[in-house]
Enzyme design. Structure first.
Site, PDB file in Angstrom:
ATOM      1  N   LYS A  78      -4.714  -4.753  -9.432  1.00  0.00           N
ATOM      2  CA  LYS A  78      -3.721  -4.421  -8.588  1.00  0.00           C
ATOM      3  C   LYS A  78      -2.512  -5.076  -9.640  1.00  0.00           C
ATOM      4  CE  LYS A  78      -5.140  -6.331  -4.342  1.00  0.00           C
ATOM      5  NZ  LYS A  78      -5.708  -4.995  -3.807  1.00  0.00           N
ATOM      6  N   HIS A 111      -6.388   1.747  -1.483  1.00  0.00           N
ATOM      7  CA  HIS A 111      -6.391   0.487  -1.800  1.00  0.00           C
ATOM      8  C   HIS A 111      -4.769  -0.040  -2.058  1.00  0.00           C
ATOM      9  CE1 HIS A 111     -10.848  -0.143  -2.130  1.00  0.00           C
ATOM     10  NE2 HIS A 111     -10.608   0.969  -2.697  1.00  0.00           N
ATOM     11  N   TYR A 130       0.919  -1.157  -0.051  1.00  0.00           N
ATOM     12  CA  TYR A 130       0.056   0.061   0.007  1.00  0.00           C
ATOM     13  C   TYR A 130       1.089   1.199  -0.027  1.00  0.00           C
ATOM     14  CZ  TYR A 130      -3.743  -3.011   1.826  1.00  0.00           C
ATOM     15  OH  TYR A 130      -4.651  -4.087   2.004  1.00  0.00           O
TER      16      TYR A 130
END
Length: 247
Positions: free
Chosen positions: A197, A156, A148
């Site tokens: 991601k 997020h 993070y």
């Protein structure tokens, strides 16, 4: 992939209270209190006072253990977190179950006995932490860690992290050769894309060092590679927009 902040004011809050300062405050707080954690299986248990619980939470180290006791609180630290606080920041002493304080060498051997590839995981963990990334377990996404930009309450996770050793696999180091088959890599990238991601592969290189120890680990290097799924449609649209002068 840009950071996905949680709310309009989240980025401003993160800039006003950087992780580097929070970790520095945690280091000072634990040093002043002469904090001690005790080894318990594949984790370390840290008794804390309310003010220490608050700053541990802000710095994203460990997880609180919920008990009926509101005065005496406990945090459960991963082995990477415990060794980072003890060895790198020097603000935490760790004891055996008998109550005697572990030396760094004893602590290192204990953690290697619990996690065969601990040296590589720890090197990758400390690599990201020293760059002021918040690092949390990534098992829910099928990876080693997630990273993070700031506290998870504000942003997020940006990266799904997989740790490899030099050469891609080594039975001696306990690394299992993941991503060596194209189908594994493809599935991992697809999974990362589905949870927004970027896959970050951290390859730990020994640089000629032999036996792994806390001292020789300083001579290791970490190679970073971010891998994303290429979208033909997105790439085509970008090219058209650029040609039309609209992007």
């Amino acid at each position: 992939m840009a950071p996905r902040w949680k709310g309009r004011t989240a980025e401003a809050k993160a800039l006003a209270d950087p992780i580097s300062k929070i970790v520095s405050d945690l280091q000072s707080s634990l040093l002043q209190s002469e904090a001690h954690a005790s080894l318990s299986g594949s984790s370390a248990l840290l008794p804390v006072e309310p003010q220490h619980a608050e700053i541990l939470t802000r710095a994203c180290f460990g997880r609180p253990i919920i008990t009926a006791d509101k005065v005496n609180q406990w945090f459960q630290l991963s082995l990477e977190e415990a060794f980072y606080l003890s060895h790198h920041l020097g603000c935490l002493k760790i004891t055996h179950h008998q109550g005697t304080t572990c030396s760094i060498a004893e602590l290192w051997q204990y953690m290697k006995s619990k996690i065969a590839n601990f040296p590589h995981y720890y090197k990758a963990y400390s690599h990201l932490r020293t760059k002021n990334w918040v690092v949390r377990p990534g098992s829910q996404y099928g990876v080693d860690f997630v990273a993070y930009r700031h506290h998870p309450s504000l942003v997020h996770s940006e990266y799904a992290v997989i740790v490899l050793s030099e050469g891609g696999s080594s039975s001696d180091d306990g690394v299992d050769g993941r991503l060596m088959v194209w189908s594994d890599l493809y599935c991992t990238i697809r999974l990362c894309g589905s949870v927004a991601k970027t896959l970050l592969v951290l390859t730990v290189n020994k640089n000629g060092h032999g036996t792994v120890s806390p001292t020789t680990l300083d001579g290791y290097s970490v190679e970073e590679r971010s891998i994303r799924r290429w979208s033909a449609e997105q790439n085509r649209e970008d090219q058209v927009a650029a040609a039309n002068g609209t992007k």
